[in-house]
Design an enzyme around this catalytic site. Structure first.
Site, PDB file in Angstrom:
ATOM      1  N   ILE A 144      -0.548  -2.193  -6.146  1.00 47.64           N
ATOM      2  CA  ILE A 144      -1.445  -3.085  -6.889  1.00 47.64           C
ATOM      3  C   ILE A 144      -1.633  -2.522  -8.290  1.00 47.64           C
ATOM      4  CG2 ILE A 144      -2.658  -3.981  -4.867  1.00 47.64           C
ATOM      5  CD1 ILE A 144      -4.935  -2.008  -5.483  1.00 47.64           C
ATOM      6  N   GLY A 199      -0.648   4.886  -0.904  1.00 49.21           N
ATOM      7  CA  GLY A 199      -1.774   5.427  -0.126  1.00 49.21           C
ATOM      8  C   GLY A 199      -1.358   6.611   0.736  1.00 49.21           C
ATOM      9  N   GLN A 200      -2.328   7.081   1.578  1.00 45.56           N
ATOM     10  CA  GLN A 200      -2.059   8.295   2.370  1.00 45.56           C
ATOM     11  C   GLN A 200      -0.875   8.086   3.318  1.00 45.56           C
ATOM     12  OE1 GLN A 200      -4.821   9.243   5.529  1.00 45.56           O
ATOM     13  NE2 GLN A 200      -4.276  11.416   5.542  1.00 45.56           N
ATOM     14  N   TYR A 228     -15.411  -1.528   9.073  1.00 43.08           N
ATOM     15  CA  TYR A 228     -14.041  -1.036   9.251  1.00 43.08           C
ATOM     16  C   TYR A 228     -13.559  -1.346  10.662  1.00 43.08           C
ATOM     17  CZ  TYR A 228     -10.171   2.305   9.536  1.00 43.08           C
ATOM     18  OH  TYR A 228      -8.933   2.888   9.718  1.00 43.08           O
ATOM     19  N   LYS A 263     -10.763  -3.976  12.056  1.00 42.25           N
ATOM     20  CA  LYS A 263      -9.603  -3.487  12.816  1.00 42.25           C
ATOM     21  C   LYS A 263      -9.448  -4.229  14.143  1.00 42.25           C
ATOM     22  CE  LYS A 263      -7.743  -0.644   9.972  1.00 42.25           C
ATOM     23  NZ  LYS A 263      -6.460  -1.058   9.333  1.00 42.25           N
ATOM     24  N   GLY A 321       0.829  -1.203   0.000  1.00 42.62           N
ATOM     25  CA  GLY A 321       0.000   0.000   0.000  1.00 42.62           C
ATOM     26  C   GLY A 321       0.864   1.254   0.000  1.00 42.62           C
TER      27      GLY A 321
HETATM   28  C1  VAH Z   1     -11.024   6.897   8.575  1.00 42.76           C
HETATM   29  N1  VAH Z   1      -8.977   8.229   8.386  1.00 42.76           N
HETATM   30  O1  VAH Z   1     -11.602   7.941   8.841  1.00 42.76           O
HETATM   31  C2  VAH Z   1      -9.500   6.887   8.670  1.00 42.76           C
HETATM   32  C3  VAH Z   1      -9.068   6.505  10.054  1.00 42.76           C
HETATM   33  C4  VAH Z   1      -9.302   6.924  12.463  1.00 42.76           C
HETATM   34  C5  VAH Z   1      -9.829   7.225  11.135  1.00 42.76           C
HETATM   35  O2  VAH Z   1      -9.101   5.157  10.251  1.00 42.76           O
HETATM   36  O3  VAH Z   1     -11.586   5.869   8.237  1.00 42.76           O
END
Ligand code: VAH
Length: 317
Positions: free
Chosen positions: A35, A11-12, A143, A147, A8
């Site tokens: 990728i 990415g940011q 998400y 995590k 990655g």
């Molecule tokens: C998001 N910038 O907003 C990411 C991050 C803690 C936030 O994981 O999904």
């Protein structure tokens, strides 16, 4: 660390972490993984080796690890919180199926692995103020679920197979180099672009919504220092809380307005982003990271604002 693979790298976080690690370890020792369709360009491509490293294909990862004698993998492949809600299966495929492949390659090739967690790993039931290192984590976003699973699966590979997995829970990250890709905290980046462009900012997050935030240089410092730290001091291995600042939209707006007196903002709250933001901490307690590997941030809101505005003035000129 000697030979490092960044999965990655465009990415940011990846685009800046690759540059920072190349400066620290030598360009040839840091491989920019990417990728198809997101190839590195410019300095990222010219300054060191690059290779296809798609977490959905373990063969790719294994080939790169063996070819470059990789000993440390930064696995930054993930869909961010808002995008993930629209594509939950893909978020899981990249975030967890992909992580499992990376951990298996790391086990077979004796690599250390950093796969970041996030404030998104907490849920509405988590204490919002001074959120502890060890506390309830029942997020309701895919998400957040991915995590929490990332933290638990990484701990599992450490405890069962001795794979040296380490990671932090990142706040919302703010940077001027690469735009974030669809997160709940992206407003804290977008607001600076509006200010420099002389545009009124339309804020999707409500006044008074506190979230942990961090300037990218501090995020890079955390990601590098934890992997260089003496692991014998660790009580925790994955998901260290790392904090630096906590603010709401009105606070960051005023910090910018102090430098841009004509800057204006209005609120148009996005229900999805707001519901996610409301479930996240106001501010984490990062005393474990400070005690176990000497974590300390360098930037506060004012110092970040001065740096962001000056870099964006140049970038957008
Ligand atoms: C998001 N910038 O907003 C990411 C991050 C803690 C936030 O994981 O999904």
């Amino acid at each position: 660390m000697k030979n490092i693979l960044i999965i990655g790298s465009t990415g940011q976080i990846g685009s800046e972490l690759t540059r920072e690690l190349r400066a620290r370890y030598g360009n040839s020792h840091v491989v920019a993984g990417y990728i198809a369709g997101a190839e590195p360009k410019g300095e990222l491509l010219e300054s060191g080796p690059a290779a296809i490293a798609d977490v959905t294909d373990a063969q790719h990862i294994g080939d790169v690890v063996r070819e470059y004698k990789i000993d440390t993998i930064y696995n930054l492949a993930a869909l961010l919180s808002v995008v993930a809600e629209s594509r939950p299966r893909l978020a899981w495929k990249i975030g967890i199926d992909g992580l499992w492949k990376v951990l298996e390659v790391a086990r077979e090739n004796k690599c250390a692995v950093f796969t970041p967690s996030s404030i998104g790993s907490f849920g509405a039931d988590t204490p919002h103020d001074n959120t502890p290192q060890d506390t309830i984590q029942r997020p309701r976003t895919i998400y957040g679920i991915s995590k929490v699973t990332t933290e638990l699966l990484s701990d599992y590979y450490y405890l069962k197979y001795g794979v040296d997995t380490r990671s932090v829970r990142f706040p919302g990250l703010i940077s001027y180099l690469t735009l974030p890709g669809g997160g709940t905290t992206d407003y804290a980046v977008d607001i600076y672009y509006s200010a420099v462009r002389g545009e009124k900012f339309v804020c999707p997050i409500a006044k008074g919504t506190l979230m942990d935030m961090m300037y990218m240089p501090d995020a890079l410092k955390a990601a590098i220092h934890i992997m260089e730290a003496d692991g014998s001091r660790f009580i925790h291995h994955n998901g260290f809380n790392v904090a630096s600042m906590s603010f709401d939209p009105d606070t960051i707006f005023r910090a910018i307005k102090a430098h841009k007196p004509n800057f204006e903002m209005e609120y148009q709250v996005d229900p999805l982003r707001q519901s996610i933001a409301d479930s996240w901490p106001n501010k984490m307690d990062d005393s474990c990271a400070r005690a176990e590997w000497d974590w300390k941030p360098d930037y506060d809101l004012e110092r970040m604002t001065v740096d962001m505005l000056s870099h964006l003035e140049q970038k957008l000129a």
